[in-house]
Design a protein around this motif. Structure first.
Motif, PDB file in Angstrom:
ATOM      1  N   GLN A 109      14.235  41.549 -74.390  1.00 50.16           N
ATOM      2  CA  GLN A 109      13.345  40.508 -74.885  1.00 50.16           C
ATOM      3  C   GLN A 109      13.460  39.253 -74.037  1.00 50.16           C
ATOM      4  O   GLN A 109      14.470  39.025 -73.376  1.00 50.16           O
ATOM      5  CB  GLN A 109      13.621  40.192 -76.344  1.00 50.16           C
ATOM      6  CG  GLN A 109      14.938  39.530 -76.607  1.00 50.16           C
ATOM      7  CD  GLN A 109      15.132  39.219 -78.079  1.00 50.16           C
ATOM      8  OE1 GLN A 109      14.313  39.576 -78.910  1.00 50.16           O
ATOM      9  NE2 GLN A 109      16.210  38.562 -78.407  1.00 50.16           N
ATOM     10  N   LYS A 110      12.396  38.472 -74.056  1.00 52.65           N
ATOM     11  CA  LYS A 110      12.387  37.169 -73.408  1.00 52.65           C
ATOM     12  C   LYS A 110      11.902  36.154 -74.430  1.00 52.65           C
ATOM     13  O   LYS A 110      10.863  36.350 -75.056  1.00 52.65           O
ATOM     14  CB  LYS A 110      11.458  37.170 -72.196  1.00 52.65           C
ATOM     15  CG  LYS A 110      12.011  37.935 -71.006  1.00 52.65           C
ATOM     16  CD  LYS A 110      11.031  38.020 -69.861  1.00 52.65           C
ATOM     17  CE  LYS A 110      10.827  36.722 -69.151  1.00 52.65           C
ATOM     18  NZ  LYS A 110       9.936  36.844 -67.971  1.00 52.65           N
ATOM     19  N   GLU A 134       0.543  36.075 -71.390  1.00 53.89           N
ATOM     20  CA  GLU A 134       0.780  35.348 -72.635  1.00 53.89           C
ATOM     21  C   GLU A 134       0.481  33.859 -72.481  1.00 53.89           C
ATOM     22  O   GLU A 134      -0.191  33.263 -73.316  1.00 53.89           O
ATOM     23  CB  GLU A 134       2.210  35.586 -73.105  1.00 53.89           C
ATOM     24  CG  GLU A 134       2.442  37.036 -73.467  1.00 53.89           C
ATOM     25  CD  GLU A 134       3.893  37.397 -73.647  1.00 53.89           C
ATOM     26  OE1 GLU A 134       4.768  36.584 -73.301  1.00 53.89           O
ATOM     27  OE2 GLU A 134       4.150  38.504 -74.136  1.00 53.89           O
ATOM     28  N   SER A 156       8.960  37.824 -76.698  1.00 53.61           N
ATOM     29  CA  SER A 156       8.230  39.037 -76.326  1.00 53.61           C
ATOM     30  C   SER A 156       9.207  40.134 -75.949  1.00 53.61           C
ATOM     31  O   SER A 156      10.325  39.866 -75.514  1.00 53.61           O
ATOM     32  CB  SER A 156       7.294  38.762 -75.152  1.00 53.61           C
ATOM     33  OG  SER A 156       6.273  37.891 -75.549  1.00 53.61           O
ATOM     34  N   ARG A 157       8.753  41.347 -76.106  1.00 54.80           N
ATOM     35  CA  ARG A 157       9.567  42.533 -75.839  1.00 54.80           C
ATOM     36  C   ARG A 157       8.936  43.295 -74.672  1.00 54.80           C
ATOM     37  O   ARG A 157       7.731  43.480 -74.620  1.00 54.80           O
ATOM     38  CB  ARG A 157       9.563  43.390 -77.096  1.00 54.80           C
ATOM     39  CG  ARG A 157      10.274  44.683 -77.001  1.00 54.80           C
ATOM     40  CD  ARG A 157      10.250  45.380 -78.343  1.00 54.80           C
ATOM     41  NE  ARG A 157      11.183  44.688 -79.229  1.00 54.80           N
ATOM     42  CZ  ARG A 157      11.168  44.798 -80.542  1.00 54.80           C
ATOM     43  NH1 ARG A 157      10.278  45.545 -81.140  1.00 54.80           N
ATOM     44  NH2 ARG A 157      12.055  44.160 -81.268  1.00 54.80           N
ATOM     45  N   TYR A 158       9.788  43.746 -73.741  1.00 53.19           N
ATOM     46  CA  TYR A 158       9.323  44.475 -72.557  1.00 53.19           C
ATOM     47  C   TYR A 158      10.150  45.744 -72.378  1.00 53.19           C
ATOM     48  O   TYR A 158      11.344  45.758 -72.672  1.00 53.19           O
ATOM     49  CB  TYR A 158       9.464  43.607 -71.294  1.00 53.19           C
ATOM     50  CG  TYR A 158       8.697  42.317 -71.390  1.00 53.19           C
ATOM     51  CD1 TYR A 158       7.346  42.262 -71.089  1.00 53.19           C
ATOM     52  CD2 TYR A 158       9.326  41.143 -71.805  1.00 53.19           C
ATOM     53  CE1 TYR A 158       6.639  41.081 -71.184  1.00 53.19           C
ATOM     54  CE2 TYR A 158       8.627  39.955 -71.902  1.00 53.19           C
ATOM     55  CZ  TYR A 158       7.286  39.929 -71.591  1.00 53.19           C
ATOM     56  OH  TYR A 158       6.591  38.754 -71.697  1.00 53.19           O
ATOM     57  N   TRP A 159       9.520  46.787 -71.857  1.00 52.64           N
ATOM     58  CA  TRP A 159      10.199  48.059 -71.612  1.00 52.64           C
ATOM     59  C   TRP A 159      11.064  47.962 -70.367  1.00 52.64           C
ATOM     60  O   TRP A 159      10.680  47.358 -69.377  1.00 52.64           O
ATOM     61  CB  TRP A 159       9.177  49.182 -71.416  1.00 52.64           C
ATOM     62  CG  TRP A 159       8.397  49.504 -72.638  1.00 52.64           C
ATOM     63  CD1 TRP A 159       7.127  49.096 -72.932  1.00 52.64           C
ATOM     64  CD2 TRP A 159       8.830  50.287 -73.743  1.00 52.64           C
ATOM     65  NE1 TRP A 159       6.750  49.576 -74.156  1.00 52.64           N
ATOM     66  CE2 TRP A 159       7.776  50.314 -74.680  1.00 52.64           C
ATOM     67  CE3 TRP A 159      10.009  50.967 -74.045  1.00 52.64           C
ATOM     68  CZ2 TRP A 159       7.863  50.994 -75.880  1.00 52.64           C
ATOM     69  CZ3 TRP A 159      10.093  51.646 -75.243  1.00 52.64           C
ATOM     70  CH2 TRP A 159       9.034  51.656 -76.147  1.00 52.64           C
ATOM     71  N   TYR A 160      12.241  48.575 -70.416  1.00 52.44           N
ATOM     72  CA  TYR A 160      13.043  48.743 -69.216  1.00 52.44           C
ATOM     73  C   TYR A 160      12.332  49.725 -68.299  1.00 52.44           C
ATOM     74  O   TYR A 160      11.616  50.615 -68.760  1.00 52.44           O
ATOM     75  CB  TYR A 160      14.426  49.328 -69.550  1.00 52.44           C
ATOM     76  CG  TYR A 160      15.376  48.364 -70.215  1.00 52.44           C
ATOM     77  CD1 TYR A 160      15.747  47.183 -69.600  1.00 52.44           C
ATOM     78  CD2 TYR A 160      15.931  48.665 -71.456  1.00 52.44           C
ATOM     79  CE1 TYR A 160      16.636  46.314 -70.205  1.00 52.44           C
ATOM     80  CE2 TYR A 160      16.822  47.798 -72.070  1.00 52.44           C
ATOM     81  CZ  TYR A 160      17.167  46.623 -71.435  1.00 52.44           C
ATOM     82  OH  TYR A 160      18.045  45.769 -72.033  1.00 52.44           O
ATOM     83  N   GLU A 161      12.545  49.586 -66.996  1.00 52.54           N
ATOM     84  CA  GLU A 161      12.023  50.576 -66.060  1.00 52.54           C
ATOM     85  C   GLU A 161      12.871  51.831 -66.178  1.00 52.54           C
ATOM     86  O   GLU A 161      14.088  51.753 -66.318  1.00 52.54           O
ATOM     87  CB  GLU A 161      12.085  50.043 -64.631  1.00 52.54           C
ATOM     88  CG  GLU A 161      11.114  48.927 -64.377  1.00 52.54           C
ATOM     89  CD  GLU A 161      11.146  48.466 -62.935  1.00 52.54           C
ATOM     90  OE1 GLU A 161      11.685  49.194 -62.073  1.00 52.54           O
ATOM     91  OE2 GLU A 161      10.635  47.375 -62.682  1.00 52.54           O
ATOM     92  N   ASP A 199      16.464  35.403 -71.477  1.00 47.05           N
ATOM     93  CA  ASP A 199      16.368  36.827 -71.781  1.00 47.05           C
ATOM     94  C   ASP A 199      17.471  37.251 -72.740  1.00 47.05           C
ATOM     95  O   ASP A 199      18.419  36.520 -72.987  1.00 47.05           O
ATOM     96  CB  ASP A 199      16.413  37.671 -70.508  1.00 47.05           C
ATOM     97  CG  ASP A 199      17.772  37.623 -69.827  1.00 47.05           C
ATOM     98  OD1 ASP A 199      18.485  36.619 -69.987  1.00 47.05           O
ATOM     99  OD2 ASP A 199      18.121  38.592 -69.141  1.00 47.05           O
ATOM    100  N   THR A 223      14.290  48.502 -74.603  1.00 43.68           N
ATOM    101  CA  THR A 223      13.575  47.256 -74.331  1.00 43.68           C
ATOM    102  C   THR A 223      14.530  46.072 -74.192  1.00 43.68           C
ATOM    103  O   THR A 223      15.659  46.107 -74.659  1.00 43.68           O
ATOM    104  CB  THR A 223      12.584  46.929 -75.472  1.00 43.68           C
ATOM    105  OG1 THR A 223      13.313  46.783 -76.694  1.00 43.68           O
ATOM    106  CG2 THR A 223      11.530  48.004 -75.630  1.00 43.68           C
ATOM    107  N   ASN A 281       1.840  34.427 -66.509  1.00 43.01           N
ATOM    108  CA  ASN A 281       1.735  35.709 -67.194  1.00 43.01           C
ATOM    109  C   ASN A 281       0.592  35.698 -68.217  1.00 43.01           C
ATOM    110  O   ASN A 281       0.011  34.655 -68.520  1.00 43.01           O
ATOM    111  CB  ASN A 281       3.073  36.115 -67.826  1.00 43.01           C
ATOM    112  CG  ASN A 281       3.460  35.281 -69.024  1.00 43.01           C
ATOM    113  OD1 ASN A 281       2.638  34.639 -69.663  1.00 43.01           O
ATOM    114  ND2 ASN A 281       4.728  35.298 -69.348  1.00 43.01           N
TER     115      ASN A 281
END
Length: 145
Positions: A52-53, A4, A123-128, A43, A50, A2
């Protein structure tokens, strides 16, 4: 890999410009060198929008002997600490994105014949989300005045 982990690889290479391995270490690997195995992840929930991982990356540093490896690992770790654990995110082309990663923990370890720099970050990621039709206009009528 990825973005990062790739950004961390590039950043550490700038601090310690040696041979870098990312898949497997060959039998006749170069010394000194860095090895970046895949990062471990866990996770977790974050917000309603959002998740996080949490990442742990164990970077192995090889040198002529374990003491030199540890000294270089400490130098790199101290440089990261002095820069507040901030690593700029870069694109595959090497161009800076303007975003960054903030390391939450930086640790060094020594084994029999190499040193390890353990890097932790979250890190933070958006849900689909499914596309929804928008409501263009509506009127309320109420009997209350």
């Amino acid at each position: 890999m990825n973005q990062e982990v790739g950004s961390i690889m590039g950043y550490l290479y700038k601090l310690y410009p040696v041979q870098v391995y990312e898949e497997e270490i060959p039998q006749d690997f170069a010394v000194p060198s860095l090895y970046f195995p895949p990062a471990s992840t866990v996770d977790g929930v974050d917000t309603v929008s959002t998740f996080q991982k949490a990442y742990v990356l164990n970077v192995k540093l090889f040198h002529e002997n374990v003491q030199k490896a540890h000294n270089e690992a400490e130098r790199i770790a101290d440089t990261l600490r002095s820069r507040r654990g901030i690593i700029p995110l870069i694109q595959e082309s090497g161009e800076d994105t303007g975003d960054f990663i903030r390391l939450s923990r930086i640790e060094t370890r020594v084994s029999d014949d190499y040193a390890t720099i353990v890097l932790n970050w979250t890190s933070r990621y958006w849900y689909e989300r499914e596309d929804q039709r928008s409501i263009d206009g509506f009127k309320f009528k109420s009997g209350v005045k």
